[in-house]
Design an enzyme around this catalytic site. Structure first.
Site, PDB file in Angstrom:
ATOM      1  N   ASP A 214       0.855  -1.203   0.000  1.00 53.32           N
ATOM      2  CA  ASP A 214       0.000   0.000   0.000  1.00 53.32           C
ATOM      3  C   ASP A 214       0.886   1.247   0.000  1.00 53.32           C
ATOM      4  O   ASP A 214       2.034   1.169  -0.424  1.00 53.32           O
ATOM      5  CB  ASP A 214      -0.968  -0.049   1.193  1.00 53.32           C
ATOM      6  CG  ASP A 214      -2.281   0.662   0.900  1.00 53.32           C
ATOM      7  OD1 ASP A 214      -2.225   1.831   0.472  1.00 53.32           O
ATOM      8  OD2 ASP A 214      -3.359   0.069   1.084  1.00 53.32           O
ATOM      9  N   HIS A 237       1.943   1.834  -3.272  1.00 50.61           N
ATOM     10  CA  HIS A 237       1.023   2.763  -3.926  1.00 50.61           C
ATOM     11  C   HIS A 237       1.557   4.187  -3.971  1.00 50.61           C
ATOM     12  O   HIS A 237       0.840   5.100  -4.327  1.00 50.61           O
ATOM     13  CB  HIS A 237      -0.346   2.728  -3.227  1.00 50.61           C
ATOM     14  CG  HIS A 237      -1.038   1.397  -3.331  1.00 50.61           C
ATOM     15  ND1 HIS A 237      -2.265   1.146  -2.778  1.00 50.61           N
ATOM     16  CD2 HIS A 237      -0.666   0.242  -3.942  1.00 50.61           C
ATOM     17  CE1 HIS A 237      -2.611  -0.114  -3.033  1.00 50.61           C
ATOM     18  NE2 HIS A 237      -1.656  -0.678  -3.727  1.00 50.61           N
TER      19      HIS A 237
END
Ligand code: NAG
Length: 394
Positions: A214, A237
């Site tokens: 993430d 991310h």
């Protein structure tokens, strides 16, 4: 004469003692043994150390099992948590009984976390059961290391590995530095954000190396004066401000600097994300500078329609006002053709957005990169590849 000298000597010794005497509390003295559970030993060592002024808790090399612990202050003086070994979390989520953290540092002024050791969250089983992408009210999973109400402190030379959920979370911290922290989890591990910062101020992150499933760093609401310098990010991310505007009564985000980062193979680069249909909010004075992108999706992105997994009901525009944001010296390769995306809110357009010295080439299929803009008129200077706002959207 002799008497005077001895008084002077004694005084000097007392001064030395009061400045230098750091008492060491080795968990071994409290019954810790490698490969065994040291929850009790650590809890006792911490209590003893916290009760004296100037102390150090030591966990020497070797692997140790550790259950949920809250290492709480306030302590008598500065305290160091010196982890040389590897701490291993229980792999089953059930043993956390719905608690949201594994190692929790709380209400401490003058904390040092150091030693080169590893916090191994043993997240594999938890990831397989994570259903947060389908269910907003998914089970609470433990965060590897929580810093709650920590002030004037430093975290250096440690590794957080395979957390069940976020790796490191800050809540209401002030003057907290991270130096040379390493965070690793597989690219497909859900919600394993590297460092999430919430309602904190004067936070610096230097020389971090973060690769997870993430965001490498995410900066939530209520943060003031956060700097990330020389961060290496990927997989993951990217580096995010937000998401903002999901909840009521969020506090402004202001004074964020991300300088000198390298992002590799991340889904996004540097991003500001806010939910549509949000309550009013503020994100201002945010600066991204000197950043290298290597095969990164959406290297530069402001997304005020952020709505993963279609969790939002209607789509009235976001009311989070974004202003004084700069992207300077951002270069490298984009894995998406659209390399720059500035999608601002129709109800509160972005203001004072600067694009300066942007050079992003398209890594897939050849051809040039493009740039979209909605509700923003960026000021441009220096090189612009792609040219700013090749697509103007509503
Ligand atoms: C923009 O942000 C910078 C950095 O936080 C700050 O020093 C500057 O005063 C801000 N400019 C305006 C016009 O608010």
């Amino acid at each position: 004469m002799g008497k005077n000298l001895s008084i002077a000597t004694i005084s000097l010794l007392l001064v030395l003692a009061s400045t230098n005497a750091i008492q060491v509390f080795d968990v071994k003295s409290y019954g810790a043994k490698p490969n065994a559970d040291i929850t009790q030993a650590l809890t006792k060592a911490w209590k003893a150390a916290c009760a004296v002024a100037g102390s150090k808790v030591v966990i020497s090399t070797g692997a140790y099992k550790l259950g949920l612990v809250t290492l709480k202050g306030p302590c008598k003086g500065a305290i160091e948590f010196n982890l040389q070994g590897t701490l291993q979390a229980p792999s089953d989520v059930a043993s956390f009984k719905g608690k949201d953290g594994w190692v929790i540092f709380e209400s401490i002024d003058g904390l040092t976390v150091s030693g080169g050791g590893v916090f191994d969250g043993k997240g594999q089983l938890a990831w397989e059961k994570n259903d947060c992408n389908k269910d907003k009210n998914c089970n609470v999973l433990p965060i590897n290391i929580r810093f709650n109400y920590i002030t004037n402190s430093i975290v250096k030379d440690i590794t957080s590995k395979d957390s069940k959920f976020f790796h490191i979370n800050l809540l209401e911290c002030k003057k907290l530095q991270f130096q040379h922290v390493t965070i690793t989890a597989p690219a497909d591990s859900p919600n394993t954000d590297g460092i999430h910062i919430g309602r904190s101020s004067q936070i610096t992150i230097t020389n971090a190396n973060i690769g997870t499933g993430d965001d490498c760093i995410s900066i939530g609401d209520g943060n003031q004066d956060v700097s990330a310098n020389q961060v290496t990010c990927g997989p993951g991310h990217g580096i995010s401000i937000g998401s903002l505007g999901k909840y009521k009564n969020e506090q402004p985000v202001s004074g964020i600097r991300v300088i000198g980062a390298t992002l590799s193979n991340t889904d996004n680069g540097v991003r500001i994300k806010t939910w549509p249909s949000s309550p009013p909010g503020v994100a201002s004075n945010i600066h991204f500078e000197d950043i290298v992108m290597k095969n990164v999706g959406n290297p530069i992105i402001i997304d005020q329609n952020y709505c993963p997994n279609n969790q939002c009901s209607n789509n009235s525009p976001s009311k989070v006002k974004i202003s004084n944001v700069s992207f300077k010296k951002i270069r490298g390769t984009s894995s998406t053709k659209e390399a720059v995306k500035l999608i601002c809110s129709k109800s509160v357009p972005c203001q004072q957005v600067v694009l300066s010295d942007i050079d992003l080439a398209y890594k897939g299929g050849g051809g040039s990169t493009t740039s979209s803009c909605a509700n923003v008129k960026p000021a441009v200077s220096g090189k612009q590849n792609p040219p700013a706002c090749t697509n103007k959207l509503q």
